[in-house]
Design an enzyme around this catalytic site. Structure first.
Site, PDB file in Angstrom:
ATOM      1  N   ASP A  24       0.761  -0.947  -0.105  1.00 55.03           N
ATOM      2  CA  ASP A  24      -0.238   0.024   0.570  1.00 55.03           C
ATOM      3  C   ASP A  24       0.734   1.187   0.291  1.00 55.03           C
ATOM      4  O   ASP A  24       1.983   1.111   0.198  1.00 55.03           O
ATOM      5  CB  ASP A  24      -1.032   0.056   1.075  1.00 55.03           C
ATOM      6  CG  ASP A  24      -1.712   1.510   1.299  1.00 55.03           C
ATOM      7  OD1 ASP A  24      -1.992   1.591   0.554  1.00 55.03           O
ATOM      8  OD2 ASP A  24      -1.584   1.494   2.491  1.00 55.03           O
ATOM      9  N   ASP A  26      -0.379   4.825   1.442  1.00 56.85           N
ATOM     10  CA  ASP A  26      -0.463   5.643   2.519  1.00 56.85           C
ATOM     11  C   ASP A  26      -0.301   4.840   3.537  1.00 56.85           C
ATOM     12  O   ASP A  26      -1.483   3.911   3.797  1.00 56.85           O
ATOM     13  CB  ASP A  26      -2.156   6.504   2.547  1.00 56.85           C
ATOM     14  CG  ASP A  26      -1.727   7.448   1.307  1.00 56.85           C
ATOM     15  OD1 ASP A  26      -1.571   9.267   1.422  1.00 56.85           O
ATOM     16  OD2 ASP A  26      -1.792   7.376   0.091  1.00 56.85           O
ATOM     17  N   ASP A 207      -1.957  -1.160   5.769  1.00 52.93           N
ATOM     18  CA  ASP A 207      -2.120  -0.777   7.075  1.00 52.93           C
ATOM     19  C   ASP A 207      -3.842  -0.609   7.531  1.00 52.93           C
ATOM     20  O   ASP A 207      -4.100   0.064   7.945  1.00 52.93           O
ATOM     21  CB  ASP A 207      -1.578   0.970   7.136  1.00 52.93           C
ATOM     22  CG  ASP A 207      -1.902   2.230   6.761  1.00 52.93           C
ATOM     23  OD1 ASP A 207      -2.437   1.865   5.144  1.00 52.93           O
ATOM     24  OD2 ASP A 207      -2.575   2.861   7.114  1.00 52.93           O
TER      25      ASP A 207
END
Length: 262
Positions: A24, A26, A207
Site C-alpha cells: 500500500d 499511504d 495498514d
C-alpha cells in the site's frame, strides 16, 4: 500479539528466496498526514524500494489515482495499481481498467457530495478516476455523524456504487466484485509469477481496512504484514500474519529483505 516482521525476515523470505512484494502507499510507505496531497515518498524509502526492485517483483496498490501514486513513487520497472486495484499499469504494456461504465454515476455522486459537504467545516472531497473520497480527518467530532449521514444518503441514491471505509475517509466506488485482494491474485497470474520454478511467495504490506482483502486472499499462499502501532493491534482483527509499527519499520524491513535475498 502479532509478531514483528522485523524479527522474522529470514522466515518470511522463505527457503527459496523467491518472493513478490505488494505494498500500500499511504500509511505504509508514507506516514498518514492531515492533507493527502502532502504525503510524499522520502528519498530513503524510494532508495529502499529501488534496491529491492533489483531483486524481486514489486507492485504498489493504492487508493490513490494510478497517475498520482506513480508520480509519487517515481520508479520505473514496477507495477502500479490505483483506485484500490481498479486501474493497473506496469512494464511490457501491462494495463487493466475496471469500472469505466460507472464514470457518469461517479460524477453525479461527486456533485451531490461536494454540495452537501461544503457545509461541514474541515470536510475534504477528493475525486479520483474510479472513486469519490470524503475525508473527515479535519472535521470536528460534533460533525462526524453528519459526514456519515451525507455519504450514506448519496450512496443509497446510487446503488451502482458501494461505500467503503478507511482511515478517516468514506469512499464510493463501482459496485463490482473487485478489490485489492483480487487485484493481487490477478497480478500473480498475469505476470506469470505462480508458474515460476520453485514458486513465488507473495508478501503484502498494508495498514488499512482495504488491505485486509489482500491479507485474506493470500492467507493460504503468502504472507500479510499489517502496519499498525502495537497498542492498536489487540483491538484490530486482521488476517495478517506479521506486523510493522510504522513506515520507518517498513523501510527497515524492506532493507533487511534486500540484504537477505542478495
Amino acid at each position: 500479539m502479532i509478531p514483528s516482521a522485523l524479527d522474522h525476515i529470514q522466515e518470511i523470505a522463505g527457503r527459496s528466496g523467491h518472493v513478490a512484494i505488494f505494498l500500500d502507499y499511504d500509511g505504509t510507505l508514507t506516514p498518514i498526514v492531515s492533507h493527502p496531497e502532502n504525503a510524499w515518498l522520502s528519498h530513503s524509502m524510494r532508495q529502499a524500494l529501488r534496491e529491492l526492485a533489483g531483486c524481486v517483483p514489486i507492485a504498489i496498490l493504492s487508493g490513490r489515482d494510478l497517475n498520482d501514486v506513480r508520480r509519487r513513487v517515481d520508479l520505473d520497472g514496477i507495477v502500479y495499481a490505483g483506485s484500490h486495484g481498479f486501474d493497473i499499469a506496469g512494464p511490457a504494456r501491462l494495463h487493466r481498467e475496471l469500472g469505466t461504465a460507472y464514470l457518469p454515476v461517479l460524477a453525479t455522486a461527486e456533485t451531490e457530495l461536494r454540495e452537501a459537504l461544503d457545509e461541514i467545516p474541515g470536510a475534504q472531497l477528493e475525486r479520483k478516476h474510479f472513486s469519490v473520497a470524503a475525508h473527515y480527518r479535519n472535521v470536528n467530532e460534533s460533525d462526524l455523524a453528519e459526514v456519515q449521514r451525507v455519504v450514506d444518503t448519496v450512496a443509497a441514491r446510487h446503488p451502482e456504487l458501494r461505500r467503503i471505509s478507511g482511515k478517516k475517509v468514506y469512499e464510493l466506488l463501482p459496485d463490482i466484485d473487485w478489490d485489492k485482494g483480487k487485484a493481487v491474485l490477478w497480478l500473480l497470474e498475469t505476470l506469470g509469477l505462480e508458474s515460476r520454478s520453485g514458486g513465488i511467495r507473495p508478501i503484502y504490506i498494508g495498514d488499512d481496512a482495504t488491505d485486509e482483502d489482500a491479507f485474506r486472499a493470500l492467507e493460504e499462499r503468502g504472507i500479510g504484514i499489517l502496519v499498525s502501532e502495537p497498542q492498536k493491534l489487540s483491538g484490530h482483527p486482521t488476517a495478517a500474519t506479521y506486523s510493522l509499527k510504522d513506515p520507518a519499520e517498513v523501510e527497515c524491513f524492506l532493507r533487511g529483505l534486500t540484504a537477505t535475498l542478495t
